[in-house]
Design a protein around this motif. Structure first.
Motif, PDB file in Angstrom:
ATOM      1  N   HIS A  38       0.822  -1.214   0.000  1.00  0.00           N
ATOM      2  CA  HIS A  38       0.000   0.000   0.000  1.00  0.00           C
ATOM      3  C   HIS A  38       0.855   1.263   0.000  1.00  0.00           C
ATOM      4  O   HIS A  38       0.425   2.301  -0.482  1.00  0.00           O
ATOM      5  CB  HIS A  38      -0.961   0.001   1.199  1.00  0.00           C
ATOM      6  N   SER A  39       2.064   1.191   0.540  1.00  0.00           N
ATOM      7  CA  SER A  39       2.858   2.420   0.639  1.00  0.00           C
ATOM      8  C   SER A  39       3.422   2.829  -0.720  1.00  0.00           C
ATOM      9  O   SER A  39       3.779   3.985  -0.909  1.00  0.00           O
ATOM     10  CB  SER A  39       3.977   2.268   1.674  1.00  0.00           C
ATOM     11  N   THR A  40       3.503   1.864  -1.667  1.00  0.00           N
ATOM     12  CA  THR A  40       3.978   2.229  -3.013  1.00  0.00           C
ATOM     13  C   THR A  40       2.850   2.147  -4.040  1.00  0.00           C
ATOM     14  O   THR A  40       2.744   2.995  -4.916  1.00  0.00           O
ATOM     15  CB  THR A  40       5.115   1.289  -3.482  1.00  0.00           C
ATOM     16  N   GLY A  41       2.041   1.093  -3.973  1.00  0.00           N
ATOM     17  CA  GLY A  41       0.917   0.941  -4.904  1.00  0.00           C
ATOM     18  C   GLY A  41       1.279   0.266  -6.215  1.00  0.00           C
ATOM     19  O   GLY A  41       0.407   0.069  -7.056  1.00  0.00           O
ATOM     20  N   TYR A  42       2.556  -0.085  -6.397  1.00  0.00           N
ATOM     21  CA  TYR A  42       2.986  -0.746  -7.641  1.00  0.00           C
ATOM     22  C   TYR A  42       3.864  -1.925  -7.283  1.00  0.00           C
ATOM     23  O   TYR A  42       4.834  -1.775  -6.521  1.00  0.00           O
ATOM     24  CB  TYR A  42       3.789   0.223  -8.526  1.00  0.00           C
ATOM     25  N   TRP A  43       3.556  -3.103  -7.881  1.00  0.00           N
ATOM     26  CA  TRP A  43       4.274  -4.323  -7.480  1.00  0.00           C
ATOM     27  C   TRP A  43       5.784  -4.195  -7.666  1.00  0.00           C
ATOM     28  O   TRP A  43       6.558  -4.716  -6.887  1.00  0.00           O
ATOM     29  CB  TRP A  43       3.738  -5.560  -8.229  1.00  0.00           C
ATOM     30  N   ASN A  44       6.193  -3.436  -8.710  1.00  0.00           N
ATOM     31  CA  ASN A  44       7.635  -3.392  -8.984  1.00  0.00           C
ATOM     32  C   ASN A  44       8.420  -2.528  -7.998  1.00  0.00           C
ATOM     33  O   ASN A  44       9.634  -2.537  -8.002  1.00  0.00           O
ATOM     34  CB  ASN A  44       7.913  -2.973 -10.433  1.00  0.00           C
ATOM     35  N   TYR A  45       7.739  -1.780  -7.151  1.00  0.00           N
ATOM     36  CA  TYR A  45       8.449  -1.011  -6.118  1.00  0.00           C
ATOM     37  C   TYR A  45       8.428  -1.712  -4.756  1.00  0.00           C
ATOM     38  O   TYR A  45       9.078  -1.263  -3.808  1.00  0.00           O
ATOM     39  CB  TYR A  45       7.832   0.384  -5.945  1.00  0.00           C
ATOM     40  N   VAL A  46       7.644  -2.782  -4.678  1.00  0.00           N
ATOM     41  CA  VAL A  46       7.436  -3.422  -3.367  1.00  0.00           C
ATOM     42  C   VAL A  46       8.735  -4.009  -2.807  1.00  0.00           C
ATOM     43  O   VAL A  46       9.096  -3.755  -1.649  1.00  0.00           O
ATOM     44  CB  VAL A  46       6.323  -4.505  -3.466  1.00  0.00           C
ATOM     45  N   THR A  47       9.476  -4.761  -3.627  1.00  0.00           N
ATOM     46  CA  THR A  47      10.686  -5.422  -3.121  1.00  0.00           C
ATOM     47  C   THR A  47      11.778  -4.425  -2.725  1.00  0.00           C
ATOM     48  O   THR A  47      12.339  -4.541  -1.625  1.00  0.00           O
ATOM     49  CB  THR A  47      11.181  -6.468  -4.139  1.00  0.00           C
TER      50      THR A  47
END
Ligand code: PEP
Ligand code: MN
Length: 346
Positions: free
Chosen positions: A273-282
């Motif tokens: 939730h803090s980024t909203g995009y899967w590619n920023y999660v890691t």
């Protein structure tokens, strides 16, 4: 204020102080440390003469708590709180808590497939919303109790404790029957009736930071839960609203060391939730572990493009497995660990 007892104070002396605190109309919160007992005495702001406690038998000293939150403060409890969330899983110690699962429970097949996959990847708790707080009333609102039944089945199969959101005080008893951790969502961080109800439940709580809330407001919300005698509170940074629009929210990475210095409660990050995009999660998960979080809560979906909610920020299981091993390497570099098997050195 904190009434710090001498290391050799007897149980009768501690009881004597407790009685005097209560005679003054203050609430007692006991903290029994390895060395000494600290008696937290909390009122509603009306003046109370502190000197009266100083000369009671067994009292070492009386110290005011300078923060507006008392029970949540490190002044009151200097050691990290370690919280047992069930199924043998503890949070707040050396091992990181890895919570993973879909945003919403959509079907039995979807949830069980995800549960098995994240468990295999090294997750030690399962998330899944059965009651969903959605911005639009026309969006999927969750499966309700049927979703909770599926979550409980996933716990039977995998052994992982379950984290799921509760949105109203009336639903606390029902959700508590099925789950191990009650999630209070960002939109409900200052819903005082809900904080009261989850406090009374004595269940572990994952309290998410409100979209526009300061760190102090998050800690004051935690204080509501703690003031009901429920010490099992975990705080969750999940991104805040800023002027930046290239991500869904802005991860307040600062909040991690700030919270760790102000409170003894475990701190979890939600990079989905803090980024909203899967590619920023890691990348943000890695940063959070380096910054000192006690755990991560991450959305995973076997088919993100078909997800009923938050597909764009959900990792596929194989990507989640990569994340686990990357954060394990970082955890190890800072004296922590992740209970997952990773090659080559895991
Ligand atoms: C969620 O965890 O799916 C959720 C709705 O989170 P938040 O309350 O942080 O928006
Ligand atoms: Mn979500």
């Amino acid at each position: 204020m904190m009434i710090i007892m001498r290391t050799d104070a007897s149980p009768e002396q501690i009881q004597g102080v407790i009685e005097r605190v209560e005679m003054n109309g203050l609430r007692v919160h006991l903290s029994t440390g390895a060395e000494r007992t600290v008696i937290g005495a909390i009122g509603d702001g009306r003046p109370v003469a502190q000197d009266q406690f100083l000369h009671l038998p067994g009292v070492d000293r009386v110290v005011p708590i300078s923060r507006p939150y008392k029970l949540a403060s490190r002044e009151f409890i200097p050691e990290n709180s370690v919280i047992d969330i069930g199924q043998g899983i503890k949070v707040g110690s050396e091992q990181l808590l890895l919570i993973a699962g879909p945003c919403s429970v959509e079907s039995r097949g979807q949830l069980l497939e995800t549960a098995r996959a994240v468990h295999e990847a090294g997750a030690n708790a399962l998330r899944g919303g059965a009651y969903k707080p959605r911005t639009s009333p026309y969006s999927f609102q969750g499966m309700g109790e049927a979703g909770l039944e599926i979550l409980a089945e996933a716990r039977e199969i995998t052994g992982m404790p379950i984290v799921s959101e509760v949105m109203t005080p009336e639903l606390v008893p029902l959700v508590a029957q099925y789950v191990d951790v009650l999630q209070v969502g960002a939109r409900n961080m200052q819903n005082y009736a809900l904080l009261h109800a989850v406090g009374e439940s004595q269940m572990p709580v994952l309290l998410k930071r409100g979209l526009m809330a300061t760190v102090d407001e998050l800690l004051m919300a935690a204080e509501y839960i703690l003031s009901h005698g429920n010490r099992k509170v975990m705080l969750c940074e999940r991104g805040i609203r800023t002027f930046e629009s290239s991500t869904r929210n802005t991860t307040d990475i600062n909040a991690i060391p700030v919270l760790k210095s102000q409170t003894h409660l475990p701190v979890i990050l939600d990079p989905s939730h803090s980024t909203g995009y899967w590619n920023y999660v890691t990348p943000i998960a890695r940063a959070a572990v380096a910054a000192g979080v006690d755990g991560l809560i991450i959305e995973v979906h076997p088919h993100p493009e078909q997800a009923f909610s938050d597909g764009g920020q959900s990792l596929k299981p194989e990507r989640y497995a990569e994340l686990v091993c990357q954060v394990k390497a970082i955890a190890r570099a800072i004296g922590r660990d992740v209970d997952a098997e990773c090659t080559p050195d895991g």
